[in-house]
Write an enzyme that holds these catalytic residues in place. Structure first.
Site, PDB file in Angstrom:
ATOM      1  N   ASP A  67       0.816  -1.220   0.000  1.00  0.00           N
ATOM      2  CA  ASP A  67       0.000   0.000   0.000  1.00  0.00           C
ATOM      3  C   ASP A  67       0.849   1.270   0.000  1.00  0.00           C
ATOM      4  OD1 ASP A  67       0.957  -0.431   2.570  1.00  0.00           O
ATOM      5  OD2 ASP A  67      -1.009  -0.709   3.482  1.00  0.00           O
ATOM      6  N   ASN A 133      -7.269  -2.278  14.507  1.00  0.00           N
ATOM      7  CA  ASN A 133      -8.669  -2.640  14.215  1.00  0.00           C
ATOM      8  C   ASN A 133      -8.753  -3.877  13.316  1.00  0.00           C
ATOM      9  OD1 ASN A 133      -7.912  -1.683  11.727  1.00  0.00           O
ATOM     10  ND2 ASN A 133      -9.486  -0.111  11.559  1.00  0.00           N
ATOM     11  N   HIS A 135      -7.098  -4.452  10.478  1.00  0.00           N
ATOM     12  CA  HIS A 135      -6.917  -4.297   9.031  1.00  0.00           C
ATOM     13  C   HIS A 135      -5.611  -4.934   8.562  1.00  0.00           C
ATOM     14  CE1 HIS A 135      -4.926  -0.162   9.874  1.00  0.00           C
ATOM     15  NE2 HIS A 135      -3.979  -0.892   9.317  1.00  0.00           N
ATOM     16  N   GLU A 140      -9.721  -1.758   5.397  1.00  0.00           N
ATOM     17  CA  GLU A 140     -10.387  -1.363   6.632  1.00  0.00           C
ATOM     18  C   GLU A 140     -11.646  -2.222   6.853  1.00  0.00           C
ATOM     19  OE1 GLU A 140      -8.813   0.315   8.701  1.00  0.00           O
ATOM     20  OE2 GLU A 140      -8.430   2.395   8.157  1.00  0.00           O
TER      21      GLU A 140
HETATM   22  C1  GLP Z   1      -0.426   0.448   8.477  1.00  0.00           C
HETATM   23  C2  GLP Z   1      -0.197  -0.440   7.260  1.00  0.00           C
HETATM   24  C3  GLP Z   1      -0.427  -1.895   7.593  1.00  0.00           C
HETATM   25  C4  GLP Z   1       0.304  -2.266   8.866  1.00  0.00           C
HETATM   26  C5  GLP Z   1      -0.195  -1.412  10.012  1.00  0.00           C
HETATM   27  C6  GLP Z   1       0.431  -1.781  11.349  1.00  0.00           C
HETATM   28  O1  GLP Z   1      -1.771   0.729   8.663  1.00  0.00           O
HETATM   29  N1  GLP Z   1      -1.010  -0.064   6.157  1.00  0.00           N
HETATM   30  O2  GLP Z   1       0.016  -2.683   6.513  1.00  0.00           O
HETATM   31  O3  GLP Z   1       0.112  -3.612   9.147  1.00  0.00           O
HETATM   32  O4  GLP Z   1       0.119  -0.073   9.690  1.00  0.00           O
HETATM   33  O5  GLP Z   1       1.494  -0.952  11.698  1.00  0.00           O
HETATM   34  P1  GLP Z   1       2.527  -1.231  12.856  1.00  0.00           P
HETATM   35  O6  GLP Z   1       3.416  -2.307  12.384  1.00  0.00           O
HETATM   36  O7  GLP Z   1       3.254   0.077  13.016  1.00  0.00           O
HETATM   37  O8  GLP Z   1       1.739  -1.621  14.063  1.00  0.00           O
END
Ligand code: GLP
Length: 235
Positions: A67, A133, A135, A140
């Site tokens: 993404d 949440n 995702h 989402e």
């Molecule tokens: C973002 C990304 C996700 C990732 C999430 C968790 O929202 N789009 O792909 O899994 O962050 O982030 P973190 O690893 O900082 O908890």
């Protein structure tokens, strides 16, 4: 369905990164890794540190990131393009790297282009993190199972969590380009890493064993090769 997800419990994110390293090493040695899906987020920092410090050779590996925010240039330290360069691509050579272009003038065309490139390449392994949440990528709550790469509107929860990492007073974009659920599930193998208590509710949903579109992580239950590496004791 639940038994399809293999859980590996580790003591720390660094140990989790080690597990991922060994998994990748074996796939490379057995010539099963040509196309690798990559993720961003703080969870991936020890993973990429481990890979960059290793002797693994990725020069025959093509990557696709999950993404990217809409409207952030690759020069912005808050963009995922910047994160990937900083943590991995500036330190290891790959055959080719791909990230959706959140600066494209026509975002729907960019999504279609990215999805076609992805389907043409065929992901061998997709690395995943998870949002609080539940995702995966930026899928989402409520995202349908048949979603391809698309423009996602971020929820208040995600904006709140992710904006903590934003530097230079840049405002977090409210939209992002993301692989869809179907794009992710098209990978042969899925590996999700989740560290810390804030990720417990999402992993508990997977353990419940029922697909729930409001916790998009549970779509992993529809795939037959999923490994979840976590420091949480889920028993
Ligand atoms: C973002 C990304 C996700 C990732 C999430 C968790 O929202 N789009 O792909 O899994 O962050 O982030 P973190 O690893 O900082 O908890």
């Amino acid at each position: 369905m639940m038994e399809k997800c293999k859980f590996i419990q580790v003591n720390s994110p660094e140990q989790g990164a080690d597990q991922f390293y060994h998994l990748i090493k074996e796939e490379l040695e057995n010539d099963r890794l040509h196309v690798l899906g990559l993720a961003t987020g703080s969870t991936m920092i020890p993973v990429y540190k481990k890979l960059t410090e290793s002797a693994l050779d990725f020069s025959n590996v093509t990557t696709f990131n999950l993404d990217e925010y809409v409207g952030l240039p690759a020069s912005s330290p808050n963009s995922y393009a910047y994160f990937m360069k900083d943590n991995l691509f500036n330190k290891k050579t790959f055959k080719e790297t791909n990230i959706p272009d959140g600066m494209a003038s026509d975002l729907d065309t960019e999504c279609a282009r990215y999805e076609a490139a992805l389907q043409n390449a065929k992901l061998d392994i997709q690395l995943l993190g998870v949002g609080e949440n539940g995702h995966i990528a930026f899928n989402e709550p409520g995202t349908p199972a048949d979603s391809a790469t698309h423009v996602a509107t971020l929820t208040e929860s995600t904006l709140g969590v992710n904006s903590q990492y934003f530097e230079n007073d840049e405002k977090i974009p409210e939209t992002a380009l993301t692989m869809g659920i179907a794009s992710i599930l098209s990978a042969k193998k899925l590996v999700l890493l989740a560290f810390g208590e804030k990720k417990r509710p999402a992993l508990m949903k997977v353990l419940e064993g029922k697909v729930d579109k409001d916790w998009t992580i549970t779509y992993l239950l529809q795939h037959d090769d999923v490994t979840i590496i976590t420091d949480l004791d889920l028993k």
